[in-house]
Write a protein that holds these residues in place. Sequence first.
Motif, PDB file in Angstrom:
ATOM      1  N   VAL A  59      10.120   6.962   5.448  1.00 27.83           N
ATOM      2  CA  VAL A  59      10.303   7.178   6.889  1.00 27.83           C
ATOM      3  C   VAL A  59       9.617   8.444   7.404  1.00 27.83           C
ATOM      4  CG1 VAL A  59      12.444   5.859   7.041  1.00 27.83           C
ATOM      5  CG2 VAL A  59      12.551   8.318   6.653  1.00 27.83           C
ATOM      6  N   HIS A  60       9.248   9.353   6.489  1.00 26.46           N
ATOM      7  CA  HIS A  60       8.664  10.612   6.963  1.00 26.46           C
ATOM      8  C   HIS A  60       7.184  10.785   6.649  1.00 26.46           C
ATOM      9  CE1 HIS A  60      12.350  12.357   8.463  1.00 26.46           C
ATOM     10  NE2 HIS A  60      12.974  12.038   7.337  1.00 26.46           N
ATOM     11  N   ASP A  61       6.720  10.212   5.550  1.00 24.00           N
ATOM     12  CA  ASP A  61       5.356  10.507   5.114  1.00 24.00           C
ATOM     13  C   ASP A  61       4.329  10.039   6.150  1.00 24.00           C
ATOM     14  OD1 ASP A  61       3.728  11.303   2.506  1.00 24.00           O
ATOM     15  OD2 ASP A  61       2.730   9.617   3.490  1.00 24.00           O
ATOM     16  N   PRO A  62       3.462  10.938   6.610  1.00 18.58           N
ATOM     17  CA  PRO A  62       2.494  10.576   7.643  1.00 18.58           C
ATOM     18  C   PRO A  62       1.546   9.450   7.206  1.00 18.58           C
ATOM     19  CG  PRO A  62       2.560  12.965   7.333  1.00 18.58           C
ATOM     20  CD  PRO A  62       3.385  12.370   6.247  1.00 18.58           C
ATOM     21  N   GLU A  63       1.162   9.478   5.937  1.00 17.65           N
ATOM     22  CA  GLU A  63       0.241   8.439   5.454  1.00 17.65           C
ATOM     23  C   GLU A  63       0.879   7.049   5.587  1.00 17.65           C
ATOM     24  OE1 GLU A  63      -2.982   8.450   4.416  1.00 17.65           O
ATOM     25  OE2 GLU A  63      -2.866  10.464   5.307  1.00 17.65           O
ATOM     26  N   VAL A  64       2.173   6.984   5.254  1.00 21.81           N
ATOM     27  CA  VAL A  64       2.902   5.706   5.369  1.00 21.81           C
ATOM     28  C   VAL A  64       2.881   5.237   6.817  1.00 21.81           C
ATOM     29  CG1 VAL A  64       5.178   4.629   5.175  1.00 21.81           C
ATOM     30  CG2 VAL A  64       4.369   6.138   3.363  1.00 21.81           C
ATOM     31  N   GLY A  65       3.066   6.182   7.738  1.00 24.71           N
ATOM     32  CA  GLY A  65       3.034   5.839   9.159  1.00 24.71           C
ATOM     33  C   GLY A  65       1.695   5.270   9.558  1.00 24.71           C
ATOM     34  N   LYS A  66       0.620   5.886   9.032  1.00 21.55           N
ATOM     35  CA  LYS A  66      -0.726   5.398   9.356  1.00 21.55           C
ATOM     36  C   LYS A  66      -0.922   3.970   8.855  1.00 21.55           C
ATOM     37  CE  LYS A  66      -3.337   9.684   9.331  1.00 21.55           C
ATOM     38  NZ  LYS A  66      -4.215  10.493   8.492  1.00 21.55           N
ATOM     39  N   ILE A  67      -0.386   3.695   7.668  1.00 22.80           N
ATOM     40  CA  ILE A  67      -0.579   2.352   7.091  1.00 22.80           C
ATOM     41  C   ILE A  67       0.258   1.316   7.842  1.00 22.80           C
ATOM     42  CG2 ILE A  67      -0.202   0.929   5.029  1.00 22.80           C
ATOM     43  CD1 ILE A  67      -0.728   3.515   3.380  1.00 22.80           C
TER      44      ILE A  67
ATOM     45  N   LYS B  70       0.842  -1.211   0.000  1.00 17.61           N
ATOM     46  CA  LYS B  70       0.000   0.000   0.000  1.00 17.61           C
ATOM     47  C   LYS B  70       0.870   1.252   0.000  1.00 17.61           C
ATOM     48  CE  LYS B  70      -4.073  -1.666   2.448  1.00 17.61           C
ATOM     49  NZ  LYS B  70      -4.536  -1.782   3.836  1.00 17.61           N
ATOM     50  N   THR B  71       1.949   1.202   0.809  1.00 14.11           N
ATOM     51  CA  THR B  71       2.803   2.393   0.873  1.00 14.11           C
ATOM     52  C   THR B  71       3.534   2.602  -0.458  1.00 14.11           C
ATOM     53  OG1 THR B  71       4.747   1.196   1.712  1.00 14.11           O
ATOM     54  CG2 THR B  71       3.185   2.033   3.344  1.00 14.11           C
ATOM     55  N   ILE B  72       3.843   1.501  -1.140  1.00 13.65           N
ATOM     56  CA  ILE B  72       4.500   1.623  -2.450  1.00 13.65           C
ATOM     57  C   ILE B  72       3.561   2.323  -3.439  1.00 13.65           C
ATOM     58  CG2 ILE B  72       5.321   0.318  -4.446  1.00 13.65           C
ATOM     59  CD1 ILE B  72       6.468  -1.736  -2.531  1.00 13.65           C
ATOM     60  N   ALA B  73       2.299   1.916  -3.407  1.00  9.45           N
ATOM     61  CA  ALA B  73       1.316   2.522  -4.308  1.00  9.45           C
ATOM     62  C   ALA B  73       1.234   4.021  -4.043  1.00  9.45           C
ATOM     63  CB  ALA B  73      -0.042   1.859  -4.107  1.00  9.45           C
ATOM     64  N   LEU B  74       1.283   4.369  -2.764  1.00  5.04           N
ATOM     65  CA  LEU B  74       1.217   5.776  -2.376  1.00  5.04           C
ATOM     66  C   LEU B  74       2.412   6.538  -2.956  1.00  5.04           C
ATOM     67  CD1 LEU B  74      -0.953   6.916  -0.519  1.00  5.04           C
ATOM     68  CD2 LEU B  74       0.685   6.802   1.360  1.00  5.04           C
ATOM     69  N   PHE B  75       3.595   5.923  -2.829  1.00  5.85           N
ATOM     70  CA  PHE B  75       4.821   6.561  -3.318  1.00  5.85           C
ATOM     71  C   PHE B  75       4.772   6.732  -4.837  1.00  5.85           C
ATOM     72  CE2 PHE B  75       9.086   6.121  -5.104  1.00  5.85           C
ATOM     73  CZ  PHE B  75       9.711   7.210  -4.497  1.00  5.85           C
TER      74      PHE B  75
ATOM     75  N   TYR C 222       4.958   9.206  13.845  1.00  8.00           N
ATOM     76  CA  TYR C 222       4.503   8.859  15.189  1.00  8.00           C
ATOM     77  C   TYR C 222       3.240   9.643  15.536  1.00  8.00           C
ATOM     78  CZ  TYR C 222       4.544   8.183  20.233  1.00  8.00           C
ATOM     79  OH  TYR C 222       4.197   7.860  21.512  1.00  8.00           O
ATOM     80  N   ASP C 223       3.222  10.928  15.162  1.00  8.36           N
ATOM     81  CA  ASP C 223       2.052  11.757  15.459  1.00  8.36           C
ATOM     82  C   ASP C 223       0.858  11.368  14.593  1.00  8.36           C
ATOM     83  OD1 ASP C 223       3.569  13.043  17.294  1.00  8.36           O
ATOM     84  OD2 ASP C 223       4.071  14.757  16.012  1.00  8.36           O
ATOM     85  N   ALA C 224       1.149  10.872  13.377  1.00  4.09           N
ATOM     86  CA  ALA C 224       0.052  10.569  12.450  1.00  4.09           C
ATOM     87  C   ALA C 224      -0.694   9.295  12.854  1.00  4.09           C
ATOM     88  CB  ALA C 224       0.587  10.422  11.033  1.00  4.09           C
ATOM     89  N   PHE C 225       0.035   8.357  13.427  1.00  2.82           N
ATOM     90  CA  PHE C 225      -0.609   7.076  13.757  1.00  2.82           C
ATOM     91  C   PHE C 225      -1.044   7.063  15.212  1.00  2.82           C
ATOM     92  CE2 PHE C 225      -0.194   2.670  15.375  1.00  2.82           C
ATOM     93  CZ  PHE C 225      -1.220   2.091  14.637  1.00  2.82           C
ATOM     94  N   LYS C 226      -2.323   6.981  15.421  1.00  7.32           N
ATOM     95  CA  LYS C 226      -2.844   6.891  16.796  1.00  7.32           C
ATOM     96  C   LYS C 226      -3.402   5.475  16.993  1.00  7.32           C
ATOM     97  CE  LYS C 226      -2.028  10.942  18.418  1.00  7.32           C
ATOM     98  NZ  LYS C 226      -0.589  10.714  18.169  1.00  7.32           N
TER      99      LYS C 226
END
Lengths: 428, 318
Positions: A332-340, A60-65, A354-358
């Motif tokens: 390593v930085h994109d918030p969406e990647v962190g959420k996924i 999913k993160t690859i698709a985003l990138f 870290y802030d993006a993923f709750k």
Amino acid sequence: MPRNGNVERRTILKAAGASAAALGLATTTGCGGDSGAGDGSVTLRYAWWGGEPRTIAIKKTIALFEKKYPKIKIKPEFTDYAAYWEKFQTQASGGNPPDVFQNAVGFLRKYDKRGVLMDLKTQADAGNLDLENFRNGVLANGQVDGKQIGIPVGANTMALVIDLKAFEKAGVEAKFGWTWDEYFAALQKIQDKLKIAGDTGYFGIMYLYDLYLRQNGKAFFTDSDLGFTEDDLTQWWADGYKRVKSGLVADPKKIEQVAPKSGLSAGLAASEFTWDNFSIRYEGEGESDYGLAPIPTTDGKDTGQYLGSLMLSAFSGTKHPKEVAQFISFMVHDPEVGKIMGYDRGILATTEQYDAFKPTDPNNKGVSAYEDEVAKAGVLGKITPHPSGADVIEAAFLRIGGEIAQGKTKPADGAKALFSEAKAAFAG
Amino acid sequence: MTLVKEAPARPAQKRSAAPVAGRRGRRRENLAGYLFMSPWIAGFLLLTAGPMIASLYYAFTSYNLFTPPKWVGLDNFTTMFQDPRWQKSVEVTLKYVVVATPLKLLLALGVALLLAQKRRGQALYRAAFYMPSLIGASVSVGFVWRALFSDGAVVDRTQKVFGLDVGGWIGNPDYVLYALVALSIWQFGAPMVIFLAGLKQVPQELYEAAEMDGAGPFRRFWNITLPMISPVLFFNVLLESIHAFQVFGSAYVVSDTRCGPADATLVYTCYLYQKGFKEAQMGFASAMAWTLVIAVALVTAVLFWSQKKWVHYEEAAK
């Protein structure tokens, strides 16, 4: 690049490829990562190890990138942990490793020594990679001899996973600052009351022994050697075997039988030492409720813990260093990647992610709370990148620990064997 | 008889038709032959002979795949013979060969004897017994085996019925090798087919004569069947023991890639693989491979030497 030794073999391989192609046996030659297509787009190979959930998330993160960087295509390669490093070693020795790949502290020096890893500092200086906003100084995990050869994607630390119901039933409590004696007393109580073992086999886990050594002013590895003596290890293993015999530690035969399931989730024991981000598996595997407990200490204070991490590294010989750096930076930085990704590879390493993923589920919340607690306790030590050969020694440690548990090797002989195997591994 | 007379006529005709072009023609024929063989020859040189020569060279070097191989002479061999894990792997392998090969052949011969008799549905039986050999080498069967012999699985529960409580075989270093042996025996199809072919060659009149002399079934088997099929038996012993020395897949899969627990299934090739691909000691692994080649060659030589004593060819029978 120390690749002189491969000339002969690669010439042979090329000749083999050529003759195969000439015979019409091969219609395609797979060199995807090396060549850019005519429209200016490039393809990067990205490899990782892990189970299915991780693979789904990473895709999913690859698709985003790819959506954000339409000129860069990512070709995924993934396997389980054991197969990963065998495959990587073969690819790297042939001069054809993936452009970007998942890495860990045990392999940094090994592949740095062999010239495989790119120093990403140069790309950071060129503005293609952002080295800011890493939490708790975890960026240092990817540094060796002043070079930045790994970029952490997450941070984790060793923990004790306990069967909450079993601990409650036996009336024992795991608390910060408890000592090893208290821990083993708790195991005894569990055994007496519930008739099950307390631990799944702590003494074969290299990273736990490392903590124990750190509590006593030593460490498993120095920069180039082992940081303890044969007598230290003999003692550690002799105590361990004694506890297997008395039933405090689960029967290794049973543990072996239930693999790949863990002995804890199979109900063979009430606790197990592991990396905190692995703890998520137990809830899915086992019937009980599981929680994270503090590491026992020697002096009631120092747990010896540090933050380990998985990281992304890049191949020093990649044709597209800029794109590689952009990719890693995004990952390593994109918030969406962190959420996924969540805490699949440890607590997210950068503040953005870290802030993006709750975390919403109790497991991830538990992991997060545990690391917060550990960080607050101020017990975190510094990690030293393991010397080349550490991976081989870790495997030997686990194997010999198993032999001792099974009663097939005496602790002293086992310690001797480990030291002799370590010597060979460091030399290799 | 007529066939024999006719046969030489054809080349004679050819020879008389083109006596001069014959040599050139044969050369062209040879050329065509080589051309057709060239994919195989190329494959052999590049994929078999080349790597073999390379590995022979690597056997005398220290080679970690990344830095150029360093000549160390016989060092790999001397460390190998002193290495306790290598000794263990030899021990495990010999145990496996010695236990698995005879058991497998016994079963193959027994079933072949049963299937050699004419009865209804013979083809079906033969196919059914051969089937495991077709799928036995696959990784999936290794997993099935692991599941069968685990703690609390079918085998464990069955043996408990008979009062044998040893737990599953997979986690027990004393038993796990026998799970591999069982897997090997289960694939007895190939030697069985060869035995069947051998049994068909035994002249019926021998049995008839023996029966008239009053020989019972066991006597007939011992004095007629066994000597008559001894060349086939020899072939099977040879093939199966060579095969057993090279066991890898089952050990690797059943023991979850670790060749354990406690190195209990550390067969030779498994250790070789670990040394080469996990620890990147290609020189050592090559030395191990060549030692295995030599050991298998020695075993083969001993078997060939011993056949004078127990294998009866028809010339010898005369």
